[in-house]
Every structure is written in C-alpha cells, then in structure tokens.
Design a protein around this motif. Structure first.
Motif, PDB file in Angstrom:
ATOM      1  N   LYS A 226       0.853  -1.181   0.000  1.00 57.91           N
ATOM      2  CA  LYS A 226       0.000   0.000   0.000  1.00 57.91           C
ATOM      3  C   LYS A 226       0.890   1.232   0.000  1.00 57.91           C
ATOM      4  N   ARG A 227       0.705   2.100  -1.000  1.00 59.04           N
ATOM      5  CA  ARG A 227       1.546   3.287  -1.162  1.00 59.04           C
ATOM      6  C   ARG A 227       0.739   4.528  -0.828  1.00 59.04           C
ATOM      7  N   LEU A 228       1.305   5.375   0.016  1.00 62.33           N
ATOM      8  CA  LEU A 228       0.596   6.562   0.479  1.00 62.33           C
ATOM      9  C   LEU A 228       1.447   7.801   0.214  1.00 62.33           C
ATOM     10  N   PRO A 229       1.049   8.638  -0.728  1.00 65.46           N
ATOM     11  CA  PRO A 229       1.798   9.880  -0.982  1.00 65.46           C
ATOM     12  C   PRO A 229       1.540  10.901   0.115  1.00 65.46           C
ATOM     13  N   LEU A 230       2.619  11.582   0.513  1.00 66.77           N
ATOM     14  CA  LEU A 230       2.533  12.612   1.533  1.00 66.77           C
ATOM     15  C   LEU A 230       2.973  13.944   0.942  1.00 66.77           C
ATOM     16  N   LYS A 231       3.042  14.961   1.769  1.00 68.95           N
ATOM     17  CA  LYS A 231       3.467  16.279   1.304  1.00 68.95           C
ATOM     18  C   LYS A 231       4.942  16.269   0.936  1.00 68.95           C
ATOM     19  N   ASN A 232       5.332  17.267   0.135  1.00 69.93           N
ATOM     20  CA  ASN A 232       6.733  17.466  -0.245  1.00 69.93           C
ATOM     21  C   ASN A 232       7.302  16.282  -1.025  1.00 69.93           C
ATOM     22  N   ASN A 233       6.451  15.617  -1.794  1.00 67.11           N
ATOM     23  CA  ASN A 233       6.874  14.517  -2.671  1.00 67.11           C
ATOM     24  C   ASN A 233       7.446  13.330  -1.902  1.00 67.11           C
ATOM     25  N   ILE A 234       7.019  13.161  -0.658  1.00 69.98           N
ATOM     26  CA  ILE A 234       7.439  12.025   0.157  1.00 69.98           C
ATOM     27  C   ILE A 234       6.423  10.900  -0.007  1.00 69.98           C
ATOM     28  N   LEU A 235       6.911   9.686  -0.064  1.00 67.33           N
ATOM     29  CA  LEU A 235       6.043   8.520  -0.203  1.00 67.33           C
ATOM     30  C   LEU A 235       6.344   7.543   0.929  1.00 67.33           C
ATOM     31  N   ILE A 236       5.287   7.059   1.561  1.00 65.70           N
ATOM     32  CA  ILE A 236       5.440   6.002   2.560  1.00 65.70           C
ATOM     33  C   ILE A 236       4.743   4.756   2.036  1.00 65.70           C
ATOM     34  N   SER A 237       5.409   3.617   2.162  1.00 66.51           N
ATOM     35  CA  SER A 237       4.884   2.354   1.648  1.00 66.51           C
ATOM     36  C   SER A 237       4.822   1.330   2.775  1.00 66.51           C
ATOM     37  N   HIS A 238       3.693   0.627   2.846  1.00 69.44           N
ATOM     38  CA  HIS A 238       3.527  -0.471   3.796  1.00 69.44           C
ATOM     39  C   HIS A 238       3.507  -1.778   3.005  1.00 69.44           C
ATOM     40  N   ARG A 239       4.237  -2.775   3.507  1.00 67.38           N
ATOM     41  CA  ARG A 239       4.264  -4.076   2.839  1.00 67.38           C
ATOM     42  C   ARG A 239       4.038  -5.187   3.850  1.00 67.38           C
TER      43      ARG A 239
END
Length: 243
Positions: free
Chosen positions: A126-139
């Motif tokens: 699951k990929r979640l885009p955040l502010k400032n072009n940061i991406l957090i991914s859960h696997r």
C-alpha cells in the motif's frame, strides 16, 4: 493516513530494535550482497521480474545464492493523479496505490555450505503519498519455507514500512529511502528479527538503474545476532513494445 501517524509507526519499529538489541558488539558479522534484478513490464498493471542476490560472508568466505521469480499486479488511483519514479522503477510514471506480488525462491550454497531453501511468498503493498513529494509504503509479506535436506516446513510473517523521496534533474533521478522490517517466525513462535536499511537508487538511462544500501539486522535466534551488510544492485528494465 496522516504523516504524524506514519512517523510514529516508523519510530516504534526503531525503538523495538533498540530495546531488543542487547547483544555484544563483537557478536557481529559483515556481509556483501551483490545482486542483479531483471524487470519486464507487460503493461501499466502487470510486471514480471527475476532477482539473483548473492551473499558473501567475510568471516568464512562462503557464498549463498538465491534465485527469485515473481509477478506483480498494480491497481488503484489516489484522488489526484500522482506521477513519480518509485524506488523499484526506472521511469517517471503514474503511481498506483496498491500492488500484490507472488513468487518462488530457490536458494543454495556455493561450495561447501549447507544452506538449502525452497520458498513460496506473497506480498501486499500500500503506497501513500505525503506532502513534499514524500512517499510512505507499507508491505505485508508471508514466506512459506522448506529448509535443509529434509525440507523442514516453516513460515514467516513480515511487515515493512519504507519512506522514500525522489529528486530529479534532467535525465537523472535519485530516490533515497529508509525502511524497517520485523520478522515473525513459526519455528520459534516469536518475533525473531528486525532489519533496517538506508540507501538510494540512481537512474540515468532508460533501461538501467543502480542501487546501494547499508543494511543492519538484529536476529535474537541466530548465532550472529548483529549483521551489517552492503547491498549493491544492478536493475535492468525491459518492457513490451506497443503494437
């Protein structure tokens, strides 16, 4: 999912690692993990890949090799279309929020080693885009394993959280990242391992990307509890040509 929650989650994983790392500094191992990954993109949703990592043990000079064959399927859009290059891709493209992966791995020792493993695995991303072009991914990942000459069966459950951010300039793109991943192992009915890594991928050409990371692994049930590894990867990207 808010940024504050994701940062807290990542921090808890690091605290878990610190709280459980009571091993002495001399109980450690240095390893070198060269790897070649081949990716073949069929369309915007389907992708096939083959990974060939090699583990080199500095203390014993032994070698282990693993061959992975796997298939990815991606789907889902965010409220607004987001275009970026992810850490495991070679070009700027629309990001899809969900991905499933399934595959098979065969591993064995080169030379006089005793390592032997067959594994079937599955993953949900699951990929979640955040502010400032940061991406957090859960696997979430499950490994179904057959180990040794007797093919003793066991399974592992793993959860990885990763933070990444792309920096691009002309044809160049670099994606630094940091991740943490705890392992639960059915052989011990317990969380046995925590692995953390920090690194980056660099893309300069259409069909190639280069990755390097430094990995630290703490394993409470392994003879060497503290493992430090340098992982160097060559990514080769191919894709089906439009008719």
């Amino acid at each position: 999912m808010p940024l504050r929650y994701n940062i807290k989650l990542f921090s808890l994983l690091i605290l878990f690692f610190v709280a459980n790392n009571s091993a002495k500094a001399q109980n450690s191992s240095l390893e070198f993990w060269p790897e070649a990954d081949l990716w073949y993109t069929l369309n915007s949703s389907w992708r096939f890949s083959a990974f060939v990592p090699v583990t080199r043990y500095n203390e014993s000079k032994a070698r282990d090799i693993n061959v992975y064959l796997q298939t990815d399927y991606k789907w889902g859009h965010s409220k607004f279309k987001i275009y970026r290059r992810l850490v495991d891709e070679n070009k700027f493209q629309e990001m899809k929020q969900w991905m499933v992966r399934g595959g098979y791995m065969k591993g064995w020792s080169l030379g006089d080693g005793e390592y032997s493993e067959d594994m079937v695995f599955s993953e949900l991303h699951k990929r979640l885009p955040l502010k400032n072009n940061i991406l957090i991914s859960h696997r979430l990942r499950s490994d179904f394993r057959w180990l040794g000459e007797d093919s003793d069966y066991s399974y592992r459950l793993r959860y990885r959280v990763m933070i990444e951010k792309e920096f691009a300039s002309g044809p160049y793109s670099i994606v630094p990242y940091v991740n943490a991943e705890p392992f639960w192992d059915s052989r011990y009915d317990a969380f046995t391992r925590l692995r953390t890594a920090t690194g980056a991928t660099l893309s300069t050409r259409k069909h190639f990307a280069y990755e390097a990371n430094v990995t630290y692994q703490y394993d409470n049930y392994y003879a060497t509890k503290n493992l430090f590894a340098l992982n160097v990867i060559l990514h080769i990207y191919l894709e089906k040509q439009a008719q």
